[in-house]
Motif scaffolding. Structure first.
Motif, PDB file in Angstrom:
ATOM      1  N   PRO A   1      16.108  -3.265-103.567  1.00  0.00           N
ATOM      2  CA  PRO A   1      17.190  -3.658-103.847  1.00  0.00           C
ATOM      3  C   PRO A   1      18.013  -2.596-104.969  1.00  0.00           C
ATOM      4  N   SER A   2      19.329  -2.669-105.123  1.00  0.00           N
ATOM      5  CA  SER A   2      19.839  -1.932-106.219  1.00  0.00           C
ATOM      6  C   SER A   2      19.674  -2.771-107.548  1.00  0.00           C
ATOM      7  N   ALA A   3      19.191  -1.842-108.587  1.00  0.00           N
ATOM      8  CA  ALA A   3      18.962  -2.437-109.936  1.00  0.00           C
ATOM      9  C   ALA A   3      20.180  -2.781-110.417  1.00  0.00           C
ATOM     10  N   THR A   4      21.498  -2.505-110.166  1.00  0.00           N
ATOM     11  CA  THR A   4      22.699  -2.702-110.875  1.00  0.00           C
ATOM     12  C   THR A   4      23.682  -3.730-109.787  1.00  0.00           C
ATOM     13  N   GLY A   5      23.403  -3.647-108.751  1.00  0.00           N
ATOM     14  CA  GLY A   5      24.169  -4.237-107.774  1.00  0.00           C
ATOM     15  C   GLY A   5      23.749  -5.391-107.177  1.00  0.00           C
ATOM     16  N   CYS A   6      24.330  -5.647-105.797  1.00  0.00           N
ATOM     17  CA  CYS A   6      23.736  -6.839-105.309  1.00  0.00           C
ATOM     18  C   CYS A   6      22.186  -6.619-104.643  1.00  0.00           C
ATOM     19  N   PRO A   7      21.518  -7.651-104.948  1.00  0.00           N
ATOM     20  CA  PRO A   7      20.096  -7.556-104.209  1.00  0.00           C
ATOM     21  C   PRO A   7      19.992  -7.311-102.795  1.00  0.00           C
ATOM     22  N   PHE A   8      21.057  -8.055-102.100  1.00  0.00           N
ATOM     23  CA  PHE A   8      21.085  -8.194-100.723  1.00  0.00           C
ATOM     24  C   PHE A   8      21.573  -6.628 -99.790  1.00  0.00           C
ATOM     25  N   VAL A   9      21.863  -5.956-100.877  1.00  0.00           N
ATOM     26  CA  VAL A   9      22.756  -4.599-100.350  1.00  0.00           C
ATOM     27  C   VAL A   9      21.529  -3.853 -99.204  1.00  0.00           C
TER      28      VAL A   9
ATOM     29  N   ARG B   1      19.930  -5.045 -96.752  1.00  0.00           N
ATOM     30  CA  ARG B   1      20.100  -5.690 -95.425  1.00  0.00           C
ATOM     31  C   ARG B   1      21.287  -6.141 -95.082  1.00  0.00           C
ATOM     32  N   CYS B   2      22.531  -5.994 -95.858  1.00  0.00           N
ATOM     33  CA  CYS B   2      23.861  -6.326 -95.740  1.00  0.00           C
ATOM     34  C   CYS B   2      24.820  -5.501 -94.778  1.00  0.00           C
ATOM     35  N   PRO B   3      25.115  -5.911 -93.678  1.00  0.00           N
ATOM     36  CA  PRO B   3      26.042  -4.940 -92.924  1.00  0.00           C
ATOM     37  C   PRO B   3      27.459  -4.826 -93.291  1.00  0.00           C
ATOM     38  N   PHE B   4      27.720  -5.580 -94.301  1.00  0.00           N
ATOM     39  CA  PHE B   4      29.002  -5.638 -94.983  1.00  0.00           C
ATOM     40  C   PHE B   4      29.337  -4.773 -96.265  1.00  0.00           C
ATOM     41  N   SER B   5      28.049  -4.143 -96.720  1.00  0.00           N
ATOM     42  CA  SER B   5      27.921  -3.519 -97.969  1.00  0.00           C
ATOM     43  C   SER B   5      28.796  -2.149 -97.941  1.00  0.00           C
ATOM     44  N   THR B   6      29.217  -2.109 -99.319  1.00  0.00           N
ATOM     45  CA  THR B   6      30.073  -0.719 -99.641  1.00  0.00           C
ATOM     46  C   THR B   6      29.507  -0.240-100.876  1.00  0.00           C
ATOM     47  N   ASP B   7      30.071   0.837-101.270  1.00  0.00           N
ATOM     48  CA  ASP B   7      29.858   1.387-102.460  1.00  0.00           C
ATOM     49  C   ASP B   7      29.826   0.479-103.994  1.00  0.00           C
ATOM     50  N   VAL B   8      30.673  -0.384-103.977  1.00  0.00           N
ATOM     51  CA  VAL B   8      30.928  -1.303-104.907  1.00  0.00           C
ATOM     52  C   VAL B   8      29.869  -2.557-105.016  1.00  0.00           C
ATOM     53  N   CYS B   9      29.225  -2.767-103.972  1.00  0.00           N
ATOM     54  CA  CYS B   9      28.192  -3.575-103.818  1.00  0.00           C
ATOM     55  C   CYS B   9      26.935  -3.087-104.546  1.00  0.00           C
ATOM     56  N   VAL B  10      26.706  -1.673-104.219  1.00  0.00           N
ATOM     57  CA  VAL B  10      25.538  -1.109-105.009  1.00  0.00           C
ATOM     58  C   VAL B  10      25.970  -0.691-106.339  1.00  0.00           C
ATOM     59  N   ALA B  11      27.200  -0.789-106.702  1.00  0.00           N
ATOM     60  CA  ALA B  11      27.348  -0.439-108.272  1.00  0.00           C
ATOM     61  C   ALA B  11      27.499  -1.590-109.092  1.00  0.00           C
ATOM     62  N   GLN B  12      27.841  -2.664-108.457  1.00  0.00           N
ATOM     63  CA  GLN B  12      28.342  -3.920-109.355  1.00  0.00           C
ATOM     64  C   GLN B  12      27.734  -5.229-108.573  1.00  0.00           C
ATOM     65  N   ARG B  13      26.965  -5.777-109.665  1.00  0.00           N
ATOM     66  CA  ARG B  13      26.513  -6.968-109.002  1.00  0.00           C
ATOM     67  C   ARG B  13      27.987  -8.294-109.005  1.00  0.00           C
ATOM     68  N   PRO B  14      27.854  -8.784-107.618  1.00  0.00           N
ATOM     69  CA  PRO B  14      29.179  -9.699-107.689  1.00  0.00           C
ATOM     70  C   PRO B  14      28.960 -11.076-108.345  1.00  0.00           C
TER      71      PRO B  14
END
Length: 272
Positions: free
Chosen positions: A228-236, A238-251
């Motif tokens: 999982p991403s250390a800074t973003g969403c842990p579901f990235v 596996r997620c089919p809707f993820s984008t760069d913002v999901c990797v960079a920022q935890r929602p």
């Protein structure tokens, strides 16, 4: 569950039981709270001591509360009867009972102290479907009759929906979605909740096949496929809707259709 029970010290946050913070209590202080907080473990075959009679098992927590002798035994018998077992079962051992009956005994052990909160750790996952239904109906009846609060831990959202009023969906220790149980089950807004809903088994083969096809078409990855991403969403991963913002920022959790959802793209999640 372990953090709530005091079996594992939490790294952050607090645990409150009936408005009292029990997070930093010593074992001596927690022993005074034993009647308020009880647990039913997942495996009914390993949670009961095979060398002890059912009566000895049920009387032990009462002994720690200062209840002994005939009064303790009477409460043990009453506890067994409250879960649909005969009072004379106090003289038998766990090997003489089926899995469903053992789980009823485990429930009786939790309730014999008249607690306020019961932690249920996957209490029906080790049981067959018909026995699951019996135990779930029993839990629902006991909850309503005694005014109990359940912390019900399970992976099957259908079971959670049946027994719970509020649902919290966790992934890698993070809250993905939380809200009323009916809302989360019927109208999930987080991709992980949608994946859980699609994975829940149904008794109709055609519908089950359609669900499986829809889940595969959505493109959900498998657990553990990537870190999982250390800074973003842990579901990235596996997620089919993820984008760069999901990797960079935890929602953050935000309110959407009656539920709190931690997803940047919750509006894109299709309805099941």
């Amino acid at each position: 569950g372990k953090a709530v029970l005091g079996l594992q010290r939490p790294t952050a946050g607090t645990v409150e039981v009936a408005g009292q913070d029990v997070t930093g209590m010593s074992l001596r202080q927690r022993s005074r709270q034993v009647a308020d907080l009880r647990v039913v473990f997942q495996d009914p075959y390993s949670s009961l001591n095979p060398a002890r009679t059912i009566g000895q098992t049920l009387v032990e927590p009462l002994r720690l509360m200062g209840v002994t002798g005939t009064e303790a035994l009477a409460r043990a018998r009453s506890g067994l009867e409250s879960v649909g077992l005969p009072g004379e079962a106090v003289d038998r051992r766990p090997a003489q009972f089926s899995g469903g009956q053992r789980q009823r005994i485990a429930i009786a052990r939790a309730l014999v102290c008249d607690p306020k909160v019961v932690v249920l750790d996957e209490p029906v996952s080790a049981l067959d479907l018909s026995t699951q239904a019996q135990v779930l109906n029993l839990l629902a009846d006991l909850r309503d009759q005694r005014g109990l609060s359940f912390l019900f831990i399970a992976h099957d959202l259908g079971v959670v929906r049946f027994l719970s009023q509020r649902t919290v969906v966790l992934y890698r220790g993070q809250v993905m979605e939380t809200g009323p149980a009916e809302q989360v089950a019927q109208r999930p807004r987080h991709p992980y909740t949608l994946a859980l809903t699609a994975a829940a088994p149904v008794p109709r083969p055609a519908e089950q096949a359609a669900r499986r096809a829809a889940r595969e078409a959505a493109g959900f990855g498998t657990a553990g496929a990537a870190s999982p991403s250390a800074t973003g969403c842990p579901f990235v991963p596996r997620c089919p809707f993820s984008t760069d913002v999901c990797v960079a920022q935890r929602p953050p959790l935000r309110l959407l259709d009656g539920s709190l959802t931690a997803c940047h793209h919750a509006e894109r999640v299709p309805r099941p």
